[in-house]
Design a protein around this motif. Structure first.
Motif, short mmCIF file in Angstrom:
data_model
loop_
_atom_site.label_atom_id
_atom_site.label_comp_id
_atom_site.label_asym_id
_atom_site.label_seq_id
_atom_site.Cartn_x
_atom_site.Cartn_y
_atom_site.Cartn_z
N GLY A 97 0.79 -1.23 0.00
CA GLY A 97 0.00 0.00 0.00
C GLY A 97 0.82 1.28 0.00
O GLY A 97 0.27 2.37 -0.16
N VAL A 98 2.13 1.17 0.15
CA VAL A 98 2.99 2.36 0.15
C VAL A 98 3.41 2.67 -1.30
O VAL A 98 3.89 1.77 -2.01
CB VAL A 98 4.26 2.14 1.02
N GLY A 99 3.22 3.92 -1.71
CA GLY A 99 3.48 4.29 -3.10
C GLY A 99 4.96 4.14 -3.51
O GLY A 99 5.85 4.53 -2.77
N VAL A 100 5.19 3.54 -4.70
CA VAL A 100 6.54 3.45 -5.27
C VAL A 100 6.65 4.59 -6.29
O VAL A 100 5.90 4.63 -7.26
CB VAL A 100 6.75 2.09 -5.97
N VAL A 101 7.56 5.55 -6.03
CA VAL A 101 7.63 6.76 -6.86
C VAL A 101 8.81 6.75 -7.82
O VAL A 101 8.90 7.60 -8.70
CB VAL A 101 7.66 8.03 -5.99
N ASP A 102 9.73 5.80 -7.67
CA ASP A 102 10.84 5.68 -8.62
C ASP A 102 11.43 4.27 -8.42
O ASP A 102 11.33 3.70 -7.32
CB ASP A 102 11.91 6.74 -8.34
N VAL A 103 12.00 3.71 -9.50
CA VAL A 103 12.62 2.39 -9.40
C VAL A 103 13.98 2.49 -10.08
O VAL A 103 14.06 2.90 -11.25
CB VAL A 103 11.75 1.30 -10.06
N VAL A 104 15.03 2.15 -9.33
CA VAL A 104 16.39 2.42 -9.80
C VAL A 104 17.17 1.12 -9.96
O VAL A 104 17.23 0.29 -9.05
CB VAL A 104 17.12 3.35 -8.79
N ASP A 105 17.77 0.95 -11.15
CA ASP A 105 18.62 -0.21 -11.45
C ASP A 105 20.03 0.16 -11.03
O ASP A 105 20.59 1.14 -11.52
CB ASP A 105 18.57 -0.47 -12.97
N ARG A 106 20.63 -0.59 -10.09
CA ARG A 106 21.92 -0.16 -9.54
C ARG A 106 23.07 -1.03 -10.02
O ARG A 106 22.88 -2.15 -10.50
CB ARG A 106 21.82 -0.13 -8.02
N ASP A 107 24.26 -0.49 -9.87
CA ASP A 107 25.46 -1.15 -10.40
C ASP A 107 25.66 -2.56 -9.84
O ASP A 107 26.24 -3.41 -10.50
CB ASP A 107 26.70 -0.30 -10.10
N ASP A 108 25.20 -2.79 -8.59
CA ASP A 108 25.38 -4.12 -7.99
C ASP A 108 24.27 -5.09 -8.42
O ASP A 108 24.09 -6.13 -7.81
CB ASP A 108 25.46 -4.01 -6.46
N HIS A 109 23.50 -4.72 -9.46
CA HIS A 109 22.41 -5.54 -10.01
C HIS A 109 21.21 -5.64 -9.07
O HIS A 109 20.32 -6.44 -9.29
CB HIS A 109 22.89 -6.95 -10.38
N SER A 110 21.19 -4.84 -8.01
CA SER A 110 19.98 -4.80 -7.18
C SER A 110 19.06 -3.71 -7.73
O SER A 110 19.51 -2.83 -8.48
CB SER A 110 20.35 -4.49 -5.73
N ILE A 111 17.77 -3.81 -7.36
CA ILE A 111 16.80 -2.81 -7.79
C ILE A 111 16.25 -2.13 -6.54
O ILE A 111 15.81 -2.80 -5.61
CB ILE A 111 15.66 -3.47 -8.60
N ALA A 112 16.31 -0.79 -6.50
CA ALA A 112 15.82 -0.04 -5.34
C ALA A 112 14.48 0.60 -5.69
O ALA A 112 14.33 1.21 -6.75
CB ALA A 112 16.83 1.04 -4.95
N HIS A 113 13.49 0.42 -4.79
CA HIS A 113 12.15 0.99 -4.96
C HIS A 113 12.04 2.21 -4.06
O HIS A 113 11.99 2.06 -2.84
CB HIS A 113 11.09 -0.03 -4.58
N VAL A 114 12.03 3.40 -4.65
CA VAL A 114 11.93 4.62 -3.86
C VAL A 114 10.48 4.77 -3.41
O VAL A 114 9.56 4.68 -4.22
CB VAL A 114 12.40 5.85 -4.67
N LEU A 115 10.30 4.99 -2.08
CA LEU A 115 8.97 4.92 -1.47
C LEU A 115 8.50 6.26 -0.94
O LEU A 115 9.30 7.13 -0.59
CB LEU A 115 9.00 3.92 -0.30
N GLU A 116 7.17 6.39 -0.82
CA GLU A 116 6.59 7.60 -0.21
C GLU A 116 6.87 7.62 1.29
O GLU A 116 6.99 8.67 1.89
CB GLU A 116 5.08 7.62 -0.45
N ARG A 117 6.91 6.42 1.92
CA ARG A 117 7.30 6.33 3.35
C ARG A 117 7.98 4.99 3.58
O ARG A 117 7.82 4.06 2.78
CB ARG A 117 6.09 6.54 4.26
#
Ligand SMILES: [Zn+2]
Length: 398
Positions: A54-74
């Motif tokens: 239920g927490v909004g995902v406002v950006d999704v970033v592909d990182r050099d270590d092959h992980s994916i970061a989900h930028v959240l509203e909270r």
């Protein structure tokens, strides 16, 4: 390393995952998951939006270590289980545009040997940059061919290949990554290495429309839309054209020539009005000269003239000062004020100097010679401006 569910299941809209860590990206919390169906910005395709528990995902970033970061509203709690939900209308739109691009690029390559050297999936329209310039007819032929492939509803499948296997395949787009390659196979039409998300059959693209093109670096940049965007683009053009033809009562295909004709008529009318205004100014000049203020041997005409543009003020001033012994300072009636200062030939008043004084006090700009000076952008109370102009003209009396 995050398991990318969208690689093998591009139609997955919901999934369960574990939050491995919570980090900070640009002062916002970002969740790294063990697995995700969220597509991160890469390869010309923008990120997915949606929610994690239920927490909004406002950006999704592909990182050099092959992980994916989900930028959240909270923030979420590290170690917790989450349910991810993808904003499907946004993702499906991206899949239509991206798959459409594969088909369109393949059509240009097959028909014209024009390679795609750039791709950007924008918020409203997308672009492909082609390696060579093309005539409108050639662009339309490729557009027709691409739509034929759409209507044949060919399967679009994901295949994996090693670099060695891929080297033996007729890839349109060479891989940018090393290791196991992900290939997008539009059946019997196009094979490209790509990490993006695509529809399962070409029919889901709906339609491919080239909107415009421009020359760019020896090639051509095309703007195109697919699927839902093509429908919305059609509606936008339909409404715009309908509004135009209501206004001018012609058929849609006659609009360009109707507009050209109207522009030509407009130009002629402006010319006629200008000539008539200048002729009329001669009569107005007589009336203004008759109201002149006499100071010694000279006659001063200082007036604010309603509905006068620069050319009319100039015509009036020139006409007034064609008489001997006249000085004129004429202003437009609406702020910011235009001004023309003029003198009869051989008079002592310096029009350029008077104009400069007026601009110093009331703002604006302008310039000219001793006989005639003009300016604009003056601001202030008109009575005050007229009084000052009278004072300046009179002070130049000999
Ligand atoms: Zn792709």
């Amino acid at each position: 390393m995050t398991d990318r569910l969208y690689y093998t299941q591009p139609s997955l809209r919901e999934f369960d995952a574990t939050v491995l860590s919570i980090e900070q990206i640009a002062a916002r919390p970002a969740a790294v998951l063990d697995r995700t169906a969220f597509y991160p910005t890469s390869g010309g395709q923008p990120f997915d939006t949606g929610t994690l528990n239920g927490v909004g995902v406002v950006d999704v970033v592909d990182r050099d270590d092959h992980s994916i970061a989900h930028v959240l509203e909270r923030p979420l709690e590290a170690g917790s289980r989450v349910r991810g939900v993808i904003d499907w209308s946004r993702r499906f739109d991206h899949m239509q545009q991206h798959t459409g691009q594969h088909v369109l690029s393949a059509a240009f390559e097959r028909l014209h040997h024009a390679r795609t050297v750039g791709f950007h999936l924008g918020a409203d329209v997308s672009t492909v940059d082609l390696s060579q310039d093309l005539k409108p007819g050639a662009i339309q032929a490729a557009e027709d061919e691409a739509n034929r492939i759409v209507w044949e509803d060919r399967p679009v499948v994901v295949r994996f290949a090693t670099a060695e296997e891929a080297a033996a395949l007729p890839l349109r787009k060479e891989p940018e990554r090393e290791g196991l390659l992900r290939l997008i196979d539009v059946a019997d039409y196009d094979l490209s290495a790509c990490g993006g998300t695509h529809v399962g059959r070409t029919g889901e693209i709906g339609a491919i429309q080239v909107l415009s093109w421009e020359r760019l670096r020896g090639g051509v940049r095309l703007e195109f839309v697919c699927g839902g965007r093509a429908l919305r683009a059609f509606r936008r053009f339909r409404d715009a054209v309908a509004g135009c033809i209501r206004g001018v009562s012609v058929l849609p295909e006659e609009l360009p020539s109707a507009i050209e004709r109207m522009q030509a008529e407009n130009k002629d009318l402006r010319k006629t009005i200008r000539i008539q205004q200048e002729q009329l100014a001669k009569y107005e000049a007589i009336a203004l000269a008759d109201r002149a203020l006499q100071v010694g041997a000279r006659f001063l005409v200082v007036e604010s003239v309603p509905q006068a543009e620069a050319n009319v003020l100039k015509a009036l001033a020139t006409s007034i000062t064609s008489r001997t012994g006249y000085d004129a300072a004429l202003f437009s009636a609406d702020a910011p004020f235009l001004v023309v200062v003029a003198r009869s030939p051989g008079g002592p008043m310096e029009a350029g100097v008077v104009l400069r004084r007026l601009v110093e006090r009331f703002g604006g700009k302008g310039g000219g010679r001793a006989d005639l000076a003009q300016g604009g952008g003056l601001a202030g109370d008109m009575t005050e401006i007229l009084d000052e102009a009278k004072r300046l003209l009179a002070a130049r009396e000999t």
